[in-house]
Design a protein around this motif. Structure first.
Motif, PDB file in Angstrom:
ATOM      1  N   TRP A 174      -1.735  12.279   1.607  1.00  0.00           N
ATOM      2  CA  TRP A 174      -2.601  12.509   0.449  1.00  0.00           C
ATOM      3  C   TRP A 174      -2.413  11.458  -0.641  1.00  0.00           C
ATOM      4  O   TRP A 174      -2.590  11.731  -1.820  1.00  0.00           O
ATOM      5  CB  TRP A 174      -2.364  13.911  -0.112  1.00  0.00           C
ATOM      6  N   LYS A 175      -2.071  10.234  -0.245  1.00  0.00           N
ATOM      7  CA  LYS A 175      -1.891   9.136  -1.185  1.00  0.00           C
ATOM      8  C   LYS A 175      -2.630   7.915  -0.656  1.00  0.00           C
ATOM      9  O   LYS A 175      -2.512   7.580   0.516  1.00  0.00           O
ATOM     10  CB  LYS A 175      -0.393   8.829  -1.357  1.00  0.00           C
ATOM     11  N   LEU A 176      -3.393   7.233  -1.521  1.00  0.00           N
ATOM     12  CA  LEU A 176      -4.108   6.044  -1.088  1.00  0.00           C
ATOM     13  C   LEU A 176      -3.121   4.967  -0.625  1.00  0.00           C
ATOM     14  O   LEU A 176      -2.119   4.716  -1.296  1.00  0.00           O
ATOM     15  CB  LEU A 176      -4.965   5.485  -2.230  1.00  0.00           C
ATOM     16  N   PRO A 177      -3.387   4.328   0.513  1.00  0.00           N
ATOM     17  CA  PRO A 177      -2.473   3.298   1.024  1.00  0.00           C
ATOM     18  C   PRO A 177      -2.459   2.054   0.135  1.00  0.00           C
ATOM     19  O   PRO A 177      -3.281   1.895  -0.771  1.00  0.00           O
ATOM     20  CB  PRO A 177      -3.047   2.967   2.404  1.00  0.00           C
ATOM     21  N   ASP A 178      -1.523   1.180   0.433  1.00  0.00           N
ATOM     22  CA  ASP A 178      -1.438  -0.100  -0.265  1.00  0.00           C
ATOM     23  C   ASP A 178      -2.611  -0.984   0.160  1.00  0.00           C
ATOM     24  O   ASP A 178      -2.907  -1.125   1.351  1.00  0.00           O
ATOM     25  CB  ASP A 178      -0.116  -0.789   0.075  1.00  0.00           C
ATOM     26  N   ASP A 179      -3.300  -1.600  -0.815  1.00  0.00           N
ATOM     27  CA  ASP A 179      -4.472  -2.425  -0.519  1.00  0.00           C
ATOM     28  C   ASP A 179      -4.139  -3.623   0.367  1.00  0.00           C
ATOM     29  O   ASP A 179      -5.010  -4.141   1.073  1.00  0.00           O
ATOM     30  CB  ASP A 179      -5.097  -2.939  -1.820  1.00  0.00           C
ATOM     31  N   ARG A 180      -2.886  -4.065   0.342  1.00  0.00           N
ATOM     32  CA  ARG A 180      -2.501  -5.251   1.107  1.00  0.00           C
ATOM     33  C   ARG A 180      -2.462  -4.991   2.613  1.00  0.00           C
ATOM     34  O   ARG A 180      -2.305  -5.938   3.394  1.00  0.00           O
ATOM     35  CB  ARG A 180      -1.134  -5.744   0.625  1.00  0.00           C
ATOM     36  N   ASN A 181      -2.605  -3.751   3.026  1.00  0.00           N
ATOM     37  CA  ASN A 181      -2.510  -3.416   4.450  1.00  0.00           C
ATOM     38  C   ASN A 181      -3.846  -3.452   5.180  1.00  0.00           C
ATOM     39  O   ASN A 181      -3.932  -3.025   6.333  1.00  0.00           O
ATOM     40  CB  ASN A 181      -1.869  -2.036   4.609  1.00  0.00           C
ATOM     41  N   VAL A 182      -4.877  -3.957   4.530  1.00  0.00           N
ATOM     42  CA  VAL A 182      -6.216  -4.021   5.130  1.00  0.00           C
ATOM     43  C   VAL A 182      -6.790  -5.422   4.913  1.00  0.00           C
ATOM     44  O   VAL A 182      -6.595  -6.028   3.858  1.00  0.00           O
ATOM     45  CB  VAL A 182      -7.156  -2.966   4.512  1.00  0.00           C
ATOM     46  N   ARG A 183      -7.482  -5.945   5.925  1.00  0.00           N
ATOM     47  CA  ARG A 183      -8.237  -7.183   5.761  1.00  0.00           C
ATOM     48  C   ARG A 183      -9.614  -6.818   5.215  1.00  0.00           C
ATOM     49  O   ARG A 183     -10.423  -6.193   5.897  1.00  0.00           O
ATOM     50  CB  ARG A 183      -8.364  -7.904   7.106  1.00  0.00           C
ATOM     51  N   TRP A 184      -9.925  -7.218   3.994  1.00  0.00           N
ATOM     52  CA  TRP A 184     -11.102  -6.752   3.272  1.00  0.00           C
ATOM     53  C   TRP A 184     -12.294  -7.703   3.375  1.00  0.00           C
ATOM     54  O   TRP A 184     -13.333  -7.461   2.746  1.00  0.00           O
ATOM     55  CB  TRP A 184     -10.760  -6.541   1.799  1.00  0.00           C
ATOM     56  N   SER A 185     -12.180  -8.769   4.154  1.00  0.00           N
ATOM     57  CA  SER A 185     -13.197  -9.818   4.116  1.00  0.00           C
ATOM     58  C   SER A 185     -14.588  -9.327   4.504  1.00  0.00           C
ATOM     59  O   SER A 185     -15.590  -9.877   4.037  1.00  0.00           O
ATOM     60  CB  SER A 185     -12.781 -10.981   5.031  1.00  0.00           C
ATOM     61  N   GLN A 186     -14.675  -8.305   5.354  1.00  0.00           N
ATOM     62  CA  GLN A 186     -15.974  -7.857   5.857  1.00  0.00           C
ATOM     63  C   GLN A 186     -16.525  -6.648   5.100  1.00  0.00           C
ATOM     64  O   GLN A 186     -17.546  -6.083   5.492  1.00  0.00           O
ATOM     65  CB  GLN A 186     -15.856  -7.496   7.343  1.00  0.00           C
ATOM     66  N   TYR A 187     -15.849  -6.253   4.013  1.00  0.00           N
ATOM     67  CA  TYR A 187     -16.272  -5.067   3.268  1.00  0.00           C
ATOM     68  C   TYR A 187     -16.746  -5.441   1.869  1.00  0.00           C
ATOM     69  O   TYR A 187     -16.265  -6.411   1.281  1.00  0.00           O
ATOM     70  CB  TYR A 187     -15.117  -4.065   3.155  1.00  0.00           C
ATOM     71  N   GLN A 188     -17.667  -4.637   1.344  1.00  0.00           N
ATOM     72  CA  GLN A 188     -18.118  -4.878  -0.020  1.00  0.00           C
ATOM     73  C   GLN A 188     -17.036  -4.499  -1.018  1.00  0.00           C
ATOM     74  O   GLN A 188     -16.768  -5.237  -1.959  1.00  0.00           O
ATOM     75  CB  GLN A 188     -19.397  -4.081  -0.304  1.00  0.00           C
ATOM     76  N   CYS A 189     -16.391  -3.347  -0.823  1.00  0.00           N
ATOM     77  CA  CYS A 189     -15.228  -2.994  -1.644  1.00  0.00           C
ATOM     78  C   CYS A 189     -14.029  -3.819  -1.169  1.00  0.00           C
ATOM     79  O   CYS A 189     -13.885  -4.098   0.021  1.00  0.00           O
ATOM     80  CB  CYS A 189     -14.908  -1.505  -1.521  1.00  0.00           C
TER      81      CYS A 189
END
Length: 376
Positions: A174-189
């Motif tokens: 129930w806690k948002l993960p660390d943003d650094r654990n996702v490759r965000w290049s293909q997402y708008q957010c």
């Protein structure tokens, strides 16, 4: 020397072409013979020599295909060679049947892959042993259009640049993960806070509230193991986890990193399209849950195939939980008949109008129990 011995009057380039055509003809003949052997291998009257013949043909086929692939490396492009290497039959190295009773390995690839030649070649265009392209979105496009399963590749998948250890399970649910654990290049957010705050309505709108991990309803049923086919971040699986229930969450990344989010919460994501047969054995799941996933857009024949596949993996007494299936009012009867076709016991069966559509669309929810069917 081999080419020259074919015909000294023919130039080397033409000799190579003749040689390759001959090899292709031999490969085709051997494949036809192997197909015949596979069709008859269940015959108890077959002698061991027949299986030895199959093993011998598989060995020869592998050598010929390897030679053909090596020859074509200098003529074809890299991605075509990788596709050929992947789909060709791989004979067992020991020259005998393996523990599964096969003389060779047969790799699978979705038949529609070859109808998407440009996309498939782009996907297979990489340097062996190097880092793969950042092309998961292309891979997902191929899968959604029927190129499923995709061919394996011989490159290393890309990882987030600054990956951080996920939170322990007592925090991760129930806690948002660390943003650094996702490759965000293909997402708008570009971070989870953007997704949780619903800062944009673009993308896959059904997931706008999935990243807000508060104020979600408590579960109404308890099971040991099951499958959730819903667009989201594993909310259902997280609730069940709190009661020591294992739920696998099937999802694809429509506009947001759903699979990464599920995994970072300590849950099990299953990257699966609607086109694919469920990778579970018969009669093994206690529960299949789905919400806002199979709706009135789906073809009725495809829905029947899916429901029969769900029935296959559900154990006798297992539950099928349909939550908020919606469709046009004029199509409601046909869709309800598809679910009734299962002949499951009804624990819940509710149909209500969708209020924001002037009652032209309907919601359907049900909890259905698979009956015990005696062997016949």
């Amino acid at each position: 020397m081999v080419c020259q011995s074919l015909n000294p009057e023919v130039p080397n380039g033409n000799q190579n072409e003749v040689l390759m055509k001959t090899v292709e003809m031999v490969i085709q003949k051997i494949e036809e013979e192997l197909d015949k052997l596979r069709e008859t291998k269940q015959d108890p009257s077959l002698t061991p020599s027949v299986f030895q013949q199959g093993a011998f043909l598989s060995d020869i086929l592998g050598l010929l295909e390897s030679a053909a692939a090596s020859h074509q490396q200098n003529e074809g492009n890299n991605q075509q060679n990788e596709i050929r290497k992947y789909v060709r039959i791989k004979p067992n190295r020991l020259g005998k049947q393996n523990f599964m009773g096969e003389n060779a390995s047969f790799t699978s690839i979705g038949h529609t892959c070859f109808a998407m030649k440009e996309e498939l070649e782009e996907y297979m265009d990489y340097d062996v042993g190097e880092i793969c392209n950042d092309d998961w979105k292309l891979a997902q496009k191929l899968m959604v259009h029927g190129c499923d399963p995709l061919p394996r590749r011989r490159c290393f998948s890309r990882s987030p640049k600054l990956y951080k250890q996920p939170f322990p399970v007592n925090e991760s649910l129930w806690k948002l993960p660390d943003d650094r654990n996702v490759r965000w290049s293909q997402y708008q957010c570009k971070n989870f806070a953007c997704l949780a705050g619903n800062a944009t309505r673009k993308g896959f709108f059904k997931g706008v509230d999935c990243f807000n991990l508060t104020n979600h309803e408590m579960p109404r049923w308890i099971f040991l193991i099951g499958l959730d086919l819903s667009v989201g971040t594993g909310i259902f699986a997280a609730r069940m986890r709190e009661f020591n229930v294992t739920i696998v969450s099937a999802n694809i990344n429509f506009g947001a990193p759903f699979n990464e989010m599920i995994a970072l919460r300590g849950l099990v994501p299953l990257y699966l399209t609607i086109n694919q047969r469920l990778p579970f054995f018969d009669n093994t799941l206690d529960l299949i849950h789905t919400t806002r996933f199979l709706d009135g857009w789906i073809d009725l024949v495809l829905l029947e195939f899916i429901l029969y596949d769900w029935d296959r993996v559900l154990r006798p007494g297992g539950l099928l939980w349909i939550d908020s299936f919606f469709c046009l009012k004029v199509d409601l009867y046909d869709y309800l008949q598809a679910f009734k076709m299962l002949r499951y016991k009804k624990h819940k069966w509710v149909v209500v109008p969708k209020l924001d559509k002037d009652e032209q669309e309907m919601f359907f929810s049900a909890v259905l129990e698979k009956p015990h069917r005696p062997f016949r």
